[in-house]
Design an enzyme around this catalytic site. Structure first.
Site, mmCIF file in Angstrom:
data_model
loop_
_atom_site.group_PDB
_atom_site.id
_atom_site.type_symbol
_atom_site.label_atom_id
_atom_site.label_comp_id
_atom_site.label_asym_id
_atom_site.label_seq_id
_atom_site.Cartn_x
_atom_site.Cartn_y
_atom_site.Cartn_z
ATOM 1 N N ASP A 141 2.913 -11.886 0.176
ATOM 2 C CA ASP A 141 3.946 -10.990 -0.397
ATOM 3 C C ASP A 141 5.311 -11.288 0.030
ATOM 4 O O ASP A 141 5.300 -11.734 1.218
ATOM 5 C CB ASP A 141 3.423 -9.623 -0.568
ATOM 6 C CG ASP A 141 3.323 -9.061 0.803
ATOM 7 O OD1 ASP A 141 3.030 -9.771 1.806
ATOM 8 O OD2 ASP A 141 3.975 -7.893 1.119
ATOM 9 N N GLU A 142 6.009 -11.193 -0.755
ATOM 10 C CA GLU A 142 7.763 -10.894 -0.126
ATOM 11 C C GLU A 142 8.229 -11.879 0.624
ATOM 12 O O GLU A 142 8.479 -11.735 1.879
ATOM 13 C CB GLU A 142 7.877 -9.426 0.255
ATOM 14 C CG GLU A 142 7.468 -8.521 -0.866
ATOM 15 C CD GLU A 142 7.540 -6.989 -0.051
ATOM 16 O OE1 GLU A 142 7.997 -6.258 -0.940
ATOM 17 O OE2 GLU A 142 7.373 -6.878 1.094
ATOM 18 N N TYR A 146 0.051 3.490 -4.407
ATOM 19 C CA TYR A 146 0.778 3.626 -2.985
ATOM 20 C C TYR A 146 0.757 4.884 -2.436
ATOM 21 O O TYR A 146 1.583 5.724 -3.160
ATOM 22 C CB TYR A 146 1.756 2.844 -3.339
ATOM 23 C CG TYR A 146 1.816 1.372 -3.015
ATOM 24 C CD1 TYR A 146 0.758 0.378 -3.569
ATOM 25 C CD2 TYR A 146 2.898 0.631 -2.326
ATOM 26 C CE1 TYR A 146 0.704 -0.829 -3.205
ATOM 27 C CE2 TYR A 146 2.923 -0.710 -2.234
ATOM 28 C CZ TYR A 146 1.688 -1.491 -2.582
ATOM 29 O OH TYR A 146 1.649 -2.681 -2.408
ATOM 30 N N PHE A 147 -0.014 5.046 -1.589
ATOM 31 C CA PHE A 147 -0.296 6.564 -1.045
ATOM 32 C C PHE A 147 1.016 6.813 -0.051
ATOM 33 O O PHE A 147 0.932 7.826 0.616
ATOM 34 C CB PHE A 147 -1.336 6.784 -0.398
ATOM 35 C CG PHE A 147 -2.425 7.013 -1.337
ATOM 36 C CD1 PHE A 147 -2.376 7.030 -2.502
ATOM 37 C CD2 PHE A 147 -3.901 7.279 -0.838
ATOM 38 C CE1 PHE A 147 -3.417 6.906 -3.573
ATOM 39 C CE2 PHE A 147 -4.842 7.410 -1.714
ATOM 40 C CZ PHE A 147 -4.671 7.065 -3.138
ATOM 41 N N ASP A 148 1.986 5.850 0.045
ATOM 42 C CA ASP A 148 3.197 6.173 0.799
ATOM 43 C C ASP A 148 4.383 6.743 -0.156
ATOM 44 O O ASP A 148 5.324 7.308 0.362
ATOM 45 C CB ASP A 148 3.693 4.996 1.483
ATOM 46 C CG ASP A 148 4.129 3.905 0.625
ATOM 47 O OD1 ASP A 148 3.616 3.848 -0.427
ATOM 48 O OD2 ASP A 148 4.762 2.725 1.051
ATOM 49 N N TRP A 202 1.181 2.141 3.541
ATOM 50 C CA TRP A 202 2.283 1.664 4.377
ATOM 51 C C TRP A 202 2.957 2.736 5.405
ATOM 52 O O TRP A 202 3.054 3.712 4.937
ATOM 53 C CB TRP A 202 3.377 0.999 3.550
ATOM 54 C CG TRP A 202 2.561 -0.046 2.574
ATOM 55 C CD1 TRP A 202 2.275 0.177 1.433
ATOM 56 C CD2 TRP A 202 2.233 -1.482 2.678
ATOM 57 N NE1 TRP A 202 1.892 -0.830 0.700
ATOM 58 C CE2 TRP A 202 1.528 -1.845 1.895
ATOM 59 C CE3 TRP A 202 2.401 -1.943 4.165
ATOM 60 C CZ2 TRP A 202 1.121 -3.100 1.918
ATOM 61 C CZ3 TRP A 202 1.785 -3.374 4.058
ATOM 62 C CH2 TRP A 202 1.114 -3.896 2.866
ATOM 63 N N THR A 203 3.138 2.400 6.538
ATOM 64 C CA THR A 203 3.468 3.220 7.446
ATOM 65 C C THR A 203 5.031 3.447 7.837
ATOM 66 O O THR A 203 5.370 3.853 9.198
ATOM 67 C CB THR A 203 2.612 3.428 8.645
ATOM 68 O OG1 THR A 203 2.604 1.979 9.132
ATOM 69 C CG2 THR A 203 0.944 3.637 8.057
ATOM 70 N N GLU A 204 6.007 2.639 7.318
ATOM 71 C CA GLU A 204 7.317 2.772 7.716
ATOM 72 C C GLU A 204 7.637 4.303 8.050
ATOM 73 O O GLU A 204 8.280 4.649 9.009
ATOM 74 C CB GLU A 204 8.274 2.315 6.760
ATOM 75 C CG GLU A 204 8.105 0.902 6.302
ATOM 76 C CD GLU A 204 7.429 0.545 5.347
ATOM 77 O OE1 GLU A 204 6.214 1.294 4.976
ATOM 78 O OE2 GLU A 204 7.541 -0.492 4.599
HETATM 79 C C1 ACM Z 1 3.584 -4.901 -0.443
HETATM 80 O O1 ACM Z 1 3.448 -3.858 -0.751
HETATM 81 N N1 ACM Z 1 4.272 -5.641 -0.047
HETATM 82 C C2 ACM Z 1 2.093 -5.896 -0.682
#
Ligand code: ACM
Ligand code: ZN
Length: 754
Positions: free
Chosen positions: A323-324, A415-417, A465-467
């Protein structure tokens, strides 16, 4: 071979009516209540030949409430099981998660084809025992069950913030409780490399640390000044986690990011980049230009890394990220350009495809398959690759239509963030708005697919994702209770029409989480406010998924108490004020206090139209969001703002009658790390007939920059029936920025006049 099946079971699943459903999550395909009951004895006798590890796990889960003993001889045995041999390999694959439970007055008998099926049955039994632990009388019943989807996953990012082996094990236990079967372990990223690779010790010596970390909301751009790390898992620890998961019939899928999200690796081995470096692990969140350069040296490195990874993880799939990946460096790199020419590639997207194909070939040669984020579709999908569809559902649709397997994890649902309640009352999160009900409403099979294509949808996954997730308590908060909704969606027994009934089962599970001291979110009790137009401008409608009679509110700034006004109908908001509300049950405050300030202008509640619609993820209340009296708050990207990718905002407000004003205001956001850029310019027009518009003000880029996006301009004395505001998107993100060459986001809120 993975197949979706069970259409038959789904049709006959509602044997028990909604109101007397058992407290089970995920709800089984078929539950049939029978005559009689099983009385829980003092000591529960297990047949001597039950699968050992699975049974011990079950015992541990309920040991405090019940004593157990293995039978010494036949007779008086309470739990028995039989593992049925499958008649063919295809059958074995289809039925590996099947189980049935028959509870009769004397005995509980479990049938399955595998130990995994038996393990799943025990998870159901734990929930049944939990429900009847007080009465000790379990109604006789027969349950027949198996999941609709083969991949029921949860992801955990341990790069932005690290979690210990013990915490990861707890996470795996949560998956097991709710019958998820795949743990996607996001082990490498720009901010840290977290897996020991013996051949490349600098990956963890250097790459597992960063100088400091960004704190608070991204837009604040502040840092904690504290070194982070070294944090990583040794190979021994990885083996321990993989074994722990295996014991719970959970597959661990490791993710090694490439070609992007590679800064931590490049900090250790700068020679793998296009430019010389030096590089450092990222201290902020986002997307970074320095990525792996597709040279032979890099492929040798990645192949060696993958060799060690493949030895540690027995999973069929290895996640290679994908990704990205900005193409900025590749565009300027002589080697990359040479490679494009030599291989007749179209452009840098073709190079991304070349990269993934080459890695796929290697992984396939080791007898494994790759899965990657949906950008691996760029420039053509590798022959055997599976796609994890995250930017939306299109990646999954494209994969399935071309006979590639896909796992659905679209941001808007999975997306649980994202926030799960009104951000006013939630801890700082990434943005977005994905409450429990939204997760529950998700159908992993896109309606665009026919039955044959739908077979390629392997399942569903949620990502954490844990930012903004600093510790494990916060991990618990973000996954619970949404993990329960995901579980039922993946099992195939969710029905969005029955959300209320599901929510009651969730509230029952809260007792279990309380006993386990899990810090789950109580956001479902929270109050949701909705602005609606009214004859006087706007009114504020309050709701909770609980009984609205429990809502109390104030308009004078004081905190609501049980003695405050009881909410009945939408509250009229005639002038700028703050409404505070909360939900009470039996005199007790159950929810967070919701605080909503209103700023009323002559546009508030007026008719508004948009020439182009916002992106689905950031469309909140549609055009009306811009005149709802709520000024956009940076914490509430998913709520109070409208987000447009690559599009201008052209909004026309109908005052209903000629209206005098001399000032126009609106807000736009800047958050370059998230590809959100300030507007390039804005034009303000007036009209009396909604056809002929007169330009009354142009706002230049510099003015927007100087005001940090908060525009308030004098337009001279006006008297008009229509106001049109044209806010220009920044367009393509310029080089040197995260997301360079992609379409910029424009976030806009509240257009007002004075
Ligand atoms: C992603 O959320 N960059 C896969
Ligand atoms: Zn290069």
């Amino acid at each position: 071979m993975i197949r979706t099946f069970l259409v038959f079971f789904v049709l006959i699943s509602n044997v028990i009516l909604a109101q007397n459903k058992l407290n089970l999550i995920p709800y089984p395909q078929k539950v049939q209540l029978l005559q009689g009951e099983f009385i829980l004895p003092e000591t529960f006798i297990l047949s001597g030949d039950l699968p050992k590890e699975e049974t011990e796990y079950f015992k541990k889960r309920i040991e405090p409430q019940l004593k157990f003993q293995y039978a010494q001889k036949s007779g008086g045995i309470h739990l028995t099981s039989s593992i049925i041999p499958a008649s063919s390999p295809a059958d074995a694959e289809h039925k590996k998660e099947y189980y049935s439970i028959e509870i009769s007055p004397n005995q509980i008998h479990v049938k399955s084809y595998t130990k995994q099926g038996y393990f799943l049955a025990l998870q159901t039994l734990v929930q049944i025992f939990e429900q009847y632990k007080e009465s000790k009388k379990i109604p006789a019943m027969k349950i027949e069950d198996q999941p609709k989807f083969a991949w029921r996953g949860m992801h955990l990012d341990v790069c932005r913030h690290f979690f210990t082996v013990d915490e990861v094990k707890q996470y795996i236990d949560y998956l097991a409780m709710y019958k998820l079967n795949t743990f996607h372990w996001h082990l490498t990223d720009d901010q840290g490399w977290r897996i020991e690779i013996k051949k490349y010790p600098k990956l963890t010596q250097i790459g597992s640390k960063r100088k400091e970390s960004m704190i608070g909301a991204y837009v604040d751009n502040t840092f904690d000044g504290k070194p982070y790390g070294p944090y990583f898992y040794t190979q021994e620890q990885i083996k321990e986690v993989v074994k722990y998961a295996q014991d719970r019939h959970i597959t661990v899928v490791p993710e090694i990011e490439m070609p992007g999200h590679a800064l931590a690796a490049l900090s250790a081995y700068p020679e793998l980049a296009c430019t010389k470096g030096p590089f450092e692990s990222a201290t902020k969140w986002g997307v970074f230009d320095d990525v792996f350069c597709p040279k032979d040296e890099t492929f040798t490195f990645l192949e060696n890394v993958l060799d060690e990874v493949i030895k540690l993880f027995p999973s069929q799939y290895i996640h290679i990220g994908g990704d990205e990946c900005p193409k900025t460096r590749w565009k300027e790199c002589a080697h990359c350009q040479e490679l494009i020419k030599k291989n007749n590639l179209k452009d840098e997207h073709g190079l991304q495809s070349y990269f993934i194909h080459r890695i796929e070939k290697y992984v396939n040669s080791k007898g494994r398959k790759i899965i990657g984020w949906d950008e691996i579709l760029e420039g053509g999908l590798a022959p055997n690759a599976a796609v994890m569809s995250w930017t939306g559902v299109d990646g999954g649709i494209e994969a399935a239509k071309s006979k590639h397997f896909a796992v659905m994890t679209p941001g808007a649902y999975c997306y649980f963030d994202h926030y799960q309640g009104d951000p006013q009352s939630e801890p700082n999160a990434f943005g977005g708005f994905t409450p429990l009900e939204k997760v529950y409403s998700y159908n992993p099979i896109p309606s665009e697919l026919n039955a044959e294509q739908a077979k390629y949808i392997m399942g569903v996954q949620a990502n954490l994702w844990t930012e903004y997730i600093l510790d494990f308590k916060q991990v618990q908060y973000m996954i619970f209770p949404r993990l329960m909704a995901l579980s039922e969606v993946g099992w195939g027994t969710s029905d969005p029409k029955d959300y209320k009934e599901f929510e009651n089962r969730v509230i029952n599970q809260f007792k279990v989480l309380d006993d386990m001291k899990v810090n789950y979110a109580r956001s479902i009790y929270n109050i949701t406010g909705k602005v609606i137009p009214s004859n006087t401008g706007i009114a504020y409608e309050l709701s909770t998924s609980q009984n609205t009679n429990g809502i109390r509110y104030t308009l004078d700034g004081t905190n609501p108490s049980i003695n405050s006004k009881t909410y009945q109908n939408a509250v009229q908001i005639p002038n700028s004020l703050t409404i505070k509300s909360a939900y009470f049950e039996e005199g007790q405050l159950k929810s967070a206090v919701s605080v909503q300030p209103f700023t009323i202008s002559k546009t508030t509640g007026k008719k508004i139209t948009l020439e182009q619609q916002p992106s689905e993820n950031y469309s909140f209340g549609g055009a009306f969001t811009l005149v709802d009296g709520i000024i956009g708050n940076v914490k509430q990207l998913g709520k109070t703002w409208l987000g447009f990718q690559g599009k201008d905002v052209v909004a026309t407000i109908d005052f209903g009658q000629k209206t005098p004003f001399s000032e126009v205001y609106f807000n736009t956001l800047e958050n370059k790390g998230s590809w959100i850029h300030l507007a390039k310019s804005a034009k303000i027009f007036v009209s009396d007939d909604n056809r002929n518009f007169k330009l009354i003000k142009e706002v230049e880029a510099s003015e927007i920059q100087n005001a940090s996006g908060k525009i308030k301009v004098n337009v001279g004395a006006q008297n008009a029936k229509y106001l049109k505001v044209n806010i220009e998107n920044a367009g393509i993100i310029p080089a040197g920025n995260p997301g360079a060459d992609s379409k910029a986001w424009l976030f806009v809120d509240e257009i007002g006049v004075n």
